[in-house]
Scaffold this active site. Structure first.
Site, PDB file in Angstrom:
ATOM      1  N   ASN A  62     -13.922  14.417  -1.413  1.00  0.00           N
ATOM      2  CA  ASN A  62     -14.808  13.013  -1.584  1.00  0.00           C
ATOM      3  C   ASN A  62     -16.219  13.082  -1.728  1.00  0.00           C
ATOM      4  O   ASN A  62     -16.729  14.082  -1.038  1.00  0.00           O
ATOM      5  CB  ASN A  62     -14.325  12.050  -0.744  1.00  0.00           C
ATOM      6  N   ARG A 114       0.639  -1.359  -0.036  1.00  0.00           N
ATOM      7  CA  ARG A 114      -0.143   0.063   0.030  1.00  0.00           C
ATOM      8  C   ARG A 114       0.771   1.249  -0.024  1.00  0.00           C
ATOM      9  O   ARG A 114       0.539   2.516  -0.615  1.00  0.00           O
ATOM     10  CB  ARG A 114      -0.876  -0.175   1.242  1.00  0.00           C
ATOM     11  N   HIS A 138     -19.716  11.130  -0.777  1.00  0.00           N
ATOM     12  CA  HIS A 138     -19.971   9.771   0.137  1.00  0.00           C
ATOM     13  C   HIS A 138     -21.538   9.843   0.023  1.00  0.00           C
ATOM     14  O   HIS A 138     -22.315  10.739   0.277  1.00  0.00           O
ATOM     15  CB  HIS A 138     -19.488   9.978   1.421  1.00  0.00           C
ATOM     16  N   ASP A 146     -13.765   8.444   5.548  1.00  0.00           N
ATOM     17  CA  ASP A 146     -15.064   9.562   5.620  1.00  0.00           C
ATOM     18  C   ASP A 146     -15.100  10.284   6.770  1.00  0.00           C
ATOM     19  O   ASP A 146     -16.157  10.884   7.258  1.00  0.00           O
ATOM     20  CB  ASP A 146     -16.115   8.586   5.457  1.00  0.00           C
ATOM     21  N   ARG A 163     -11.239   3.515  -3.088  1.00  0.00           N
ATOM     22  CA  ARG A 163      -9.944   3.064  -2.161  1.00  0.00           C
ATOM     23  C   ARG A 163      -9.883   4.003  -1.204  1.00  0.00           C
ATOM     24  O   ARG A 163      -9.995   5.367  -1.407  1.00  0.00           O
ATOM     25  CB  ARG A 163      -8.869   2.896  -3.203  1.00  0.00           C
ATOM     26  N   ILE A 164      -9.120   3.793  -0.140  1.00  0.00           N
ATOM     27  CA  ILE A 164      -8.709   4.830   1.009  1.00  0.00           C
ATOM     28  C   ILE A 164      -7.486   5.176   0.386  1.00  0.00           C
ATOM     29  O   ILE A 164      -6.486   4.516   0.418  1.00  0.00           O
ATOM     30  CB  ILE A 164      -8.470   3.989   2.178  1.00  0.00           C
TER      31      ILE A 164
HETATM   32  C1  GRF Z   1     -21.171   7.103  -5.469  1.00  0.00           C
HETATM   33  O1  GRF Z   1     -22.385   6.821  -4.728  1.00  0.00           O
HETATM   34  C2  GRF Z   1     -20.171   7.189  -4.572  1.00  0.00           C
HETATM   35  O2  GRF Z   1     -20.429   8.055  -3.517  1.00  0.00           O
HETATM   36  C3  GRF Z   1     -19.906   5.875  -4.184  1.00  0.00           C
HETATM   37  O3  GRF Z   1     -19.832   5.071  -5.496  1.00  0.00           O
HETATM   38  C4  GRF Z   1     -20.846   5.606  -6.144  1.00  0.00           C
HETATM   39  C5  GRF Z   1     -20.085   5.986  -7.592  1.00  0.00           C
HETATM   40  O4  GRF Z   1     -21.074   5.905  -8.499  1.00  0.00           O
HETATM   41  N1  GRF Z   1     -18.628   5.894  -3.404  1.00  0.00           N
HETATM   42  P1  GRF Z   1     -20.704   6.192 -10.099  1.00  0.00           P
HETATM   43  O5  GRF Z   1     -19.547   5.014 -10.246  1.00  0.00           O
HETATM   44  O6  GRF Z   1     -20.107   7.622 -10.418  1.00  0.00           O
HETATM   45  O7  GRF Z   1     -21.810   5.880 -10.895  1.00  0.00           O
END
Ligand code: GRF
Length: 191
Positions: free
Chosen positions: A104, A62, A106, A142, A88-89
């Site tokens: 990001n 990593r 979420h 997050d 990925r983190i």
């Molecule tokens: C979104 O809900 C994002 O927050 C989450 O994965 C989804 C990605 O959607 N982590 P897409 O691939 O842009 O359609």
């Protein structure tokens, strides 16, 4: 719009598409993924945006992956790095280098339901309202400072997929508006 935005994505890339379909398109200088053949890369390629892949499977650990991704991003000189469905983190080198310029999106109202199964977790907890959050990325999962949120109601009969699709509608709008605002603040600061 002037400025340099780099987007990281892992999946279908519908959030990326929302950025591409907005006036921000002209500022997106590259889209990066953590594996080949993802739809997000195809969406970028189809409109002539440069793409790159930094696949963790190609690195010993990593730490090496984090260093490689940071080097790749530094070379792009982005004003803003947007993790839009990047599953990925990010490691300490990327986070440390781009702190304050790394955001990001979420699919939950943080700090509720962090992690990779936010939609499922919200449903199984039984909340009636969830939503989406755009936040700065810090070292945690997050946990970074919240920039903006939008609520989405859970309706009877929702399953993970129907709810996630509705959240993504809110996520797309929120992401475009936050990125637009951050880029114009940058312009006003004379960067
Ligand atoms: C979104 O809900 C994002 O927050 C989450 O994965 C989804 C990605 O959607 N982590 P897409 O691939 O842009 O359609």
């Amino acid at each position: 719009m002037a400025g340099r935005i780099c987007v990281l994505a892992s999946g279908s890339g519908s959030l990326l598409q929302a950025l591409i379909d907005s006036p921000l398109r002209a500022s997106i200088i590259a889209v990066g993924a953590d594996r080949p053949h993802v739809q997000a890369l195809m969406r970028a390629e189809s409109v002539g945006i440069d793409t790159f892949i930094v696949d963790p499977r190609g690195y010993a650990d990593r730490h090496d992956w984090d260093e490689a991704l940071a080097a790749r991003l530094v070379a792009l000189r982005p004003d803003l790095v947007v993790s839009a469905g990047f599953m990925r983190i990010l490691g300490p080198r990327v986070v440390g280098t781009f702190r304050g310029r790394l955001i990001n999106t979420h699919p939950a109202l943080l700090p509720a339901f962090p992690g990779a199964h936010a939609v499922r977790d919200a449903l199984s907890y039984g909340v009636t309202i969830t939503g989406s959050t755009v936040h700065y990325i810090d070292e945690g999962v997050d946990t970074g400072p919240i920039i903006a949120q939008r609520a989405v109601e859970i309706v009877p009969g929702d399953d993970e997929s129907s709810l996630h699709e509705r959240i993504k509608i809110a996520e797309r709008e929120l992401l475009v508006s936050v990125v637009t605002e951050l880029m114009s603040d940058r312009k006003e600061e004379g960067a």
